[in-house]
Motif scaffolding. Structure first.
Motif, PDB file in Angstrom:
ATOM      1  N   LYS A   7       0.845  -1.189   0.000  1.00 22.21           N
ATOM      2  CA  LYS A   7       0.000   0.000   0.000  1.00 22.21           C
ATOM      3  C   LYS A   7       0.878   1.235   0.000  1.00 22.21           C
ATOM      4  O   LYS A   7       2.072   1.168   0.289  1.00 22.21           O
ATOM      5  CB  LYS A   7      -0.960  -0.001   1.175  1.00 22.21           C
ATOM      6  N   VAL A   8       0.271   2.351  -0.329  1.00 18.15           N
ATOM      7  CA  VAL A   8       1.001   3.615  -0.353  1.00 18.15           C
ATOM      8  C   VAL A   8       0.980   4.199   1.057  1.00 18.15           C
ATOM      9  O   VAL A   8      -0.070   4.335   1.668  1.00 18.15           O
ATOM     10  CB  VAL A   8       0.371   4.595  -1.366  1.00 18.15           C
ATOM     11  N   LEU A  15       5.806  -2.605   0.321  1.00 18.35           N
ATOM     12  CA  LEU A  15       5.427  -3.965  -0.025  1.00 18.35           C
ATOM     13  C   LEU A  15       5.392  -4.858   1.200  1.00 18.35           C
ATOM     14  O   LEU A  15       6.183  -4.690   2.129  1.00 18.35           O
ATOM     15  CB  LEU A  15       6.410  -4.548  -1.044  1.00 18.35           C
ATOM     16  N   GLU A  16       4.482  -5.815   1.164  1.00 20.06           N
ATOM     17  CA  GLU A  16       4.412  -6.810   2.226  1.00 20.06           C
ATOM     18  C   GLU A  16       5.427  -7.911   1.942  1.00 20.06           C
ATOM     19  O   GLU A  16       5.831  -8.105   0.796  1.00 20.06           O
ATOM     20  CB  GLU A  16       2.998  -7.400   2.280  1.00 20.06           C
ATOM     21  N   GLY A  17       5.842  -8.633   2.954  1.00 22.08           N
ATOM     22  CA  GLY A  17       6.733  -9.778   2.757  1.00 22.08           C
ATOM     23  C   GLY A  17       8.200  -9.398   2.817  1.00 22.08           C
ATOM     24  O   GLY A  17       8.578  -8.340   3.317  1.00 22.08           O
ATOM     25  N   ASP A  18       9.022 -10.294   2.280  1.00 26.14           N
ATOM     26  CA  ASP A  18      10.475 -10.104   2.301  1.00 26.14           C
ATOM     27  C   ASP A  18      10.866  -8.871   1.509  1.00 26.14           C
ATOM     28  O   ASP A  18      10.254  -8.556   0.490  1.00 26.14           O
ATOM     29  CB  ASP A  18      11.185 -11.329   1.711  1.00 26.14           C
ATOM     30  N   ALA A  30      -2.578  -0.802 -10.308  1.00 26.71           N
ATOM     31  CA  ALA A  30      -3.462  -0.422  -9.209  1.00 26.71           C
ATOM     32  C   ALA A  30      -4.899  -0.405  -9.707  1.00 26.71           C
ATOM     33  O   ALA A  30      -5.190   0.065 -10.798  1.00 26.71           O
ATOM     34  CB  ALA A  30      -3.072   0.952  -8.670  1.00 26.71           C
ATOM     35  N   SER A  31      -5.773  -0.937  -8.897  1.00 27.67           N
ATOM     36  CA  SER A  31      -7.190  -0.889  -9.238  1.00 27.67           C
ATOM     37  C   SER A  31      -7.903  -0.051  -8.188  1.00 27.67           C
ATOM     38  O   SER A  31      -7.407   0.133  -7.086  1.00 27.67           O
ATOM     39  CB  SER A  31      -7.778  -2.300  -9.284  1.00 27.67           C
ATOM     40  N   GLY A  32      -9.070   0.437  -8.572  1.00 27.83           N
ATOM     41  CA  GLY A  32      -9.874   1.188  -7.623  1.00 27.83           C
ATOM     42  C   GLY A  32     -10.380   0.267  -6.525  1.00 27.83           C
ATOM     43  O   GLY A  32     -10.363  -0.958  -6.652  1.00 27.83           O
ATOM     44  N   ASP A  33     -10.827   0.851  -5.434  1.00 30.01           N
ATOM     45  CA  ASP A  33     -11.314   0.052  -4.314  1.00 30.01           C
ATOM     46  C   ASP A  33     -12.495  -0.826  -4.711  1.00 30.01           C
ATOM     47  O   ASP A  33     -12.700  -1.893  -4.162  1.00 30.01           O
ATOM     48  CB  ASP A  33     -11.718   0.965  -3.153  1.00 30.01           C
TER      49      ASP A  33
END
Length: 73
Positions: A7-8, A15-18, A30-33
């Motif tokens: 997420k921004v 970024l999530e993870g390693d 990126a897509s809209g919600d």
């Protein structure tokens, strides 16, 4: 190819993870919600092939696309 979600935060993508190696080139989709992107297996394969072509340098630049579009007028 690696895929990650994130997420921004503070104007930067976290970024999530390693962690990724410093200097890694990434593409952000990126897509809209309200809008999820769902691909059929065939569409996913086409996308992966297109990414592989771009990674191999088999593409035209945005500038060239614009020149070609202007030339059609």
């Amino acid at each position: 190819m690696r895929v990650a979600t994130g997420k921004v935060m503070g104007g930067k993508i976290v970024l999530e993870g390693d962690p990724w190696e410093e200097g890694t080139m990434v593409t952000v989709l990126a897509s809209g919600d309200e809008e999820a992107v769902e691909l059929s297996p065939e569409e996913e394969e086409e996308l992966l092939e297109a990414i592989a072509e771009a990674d191999a340098g088999d593409f035209i630049s945005g500038e060239q696309v614009l020149r070609e579009l202007r030339g059609r007028r």
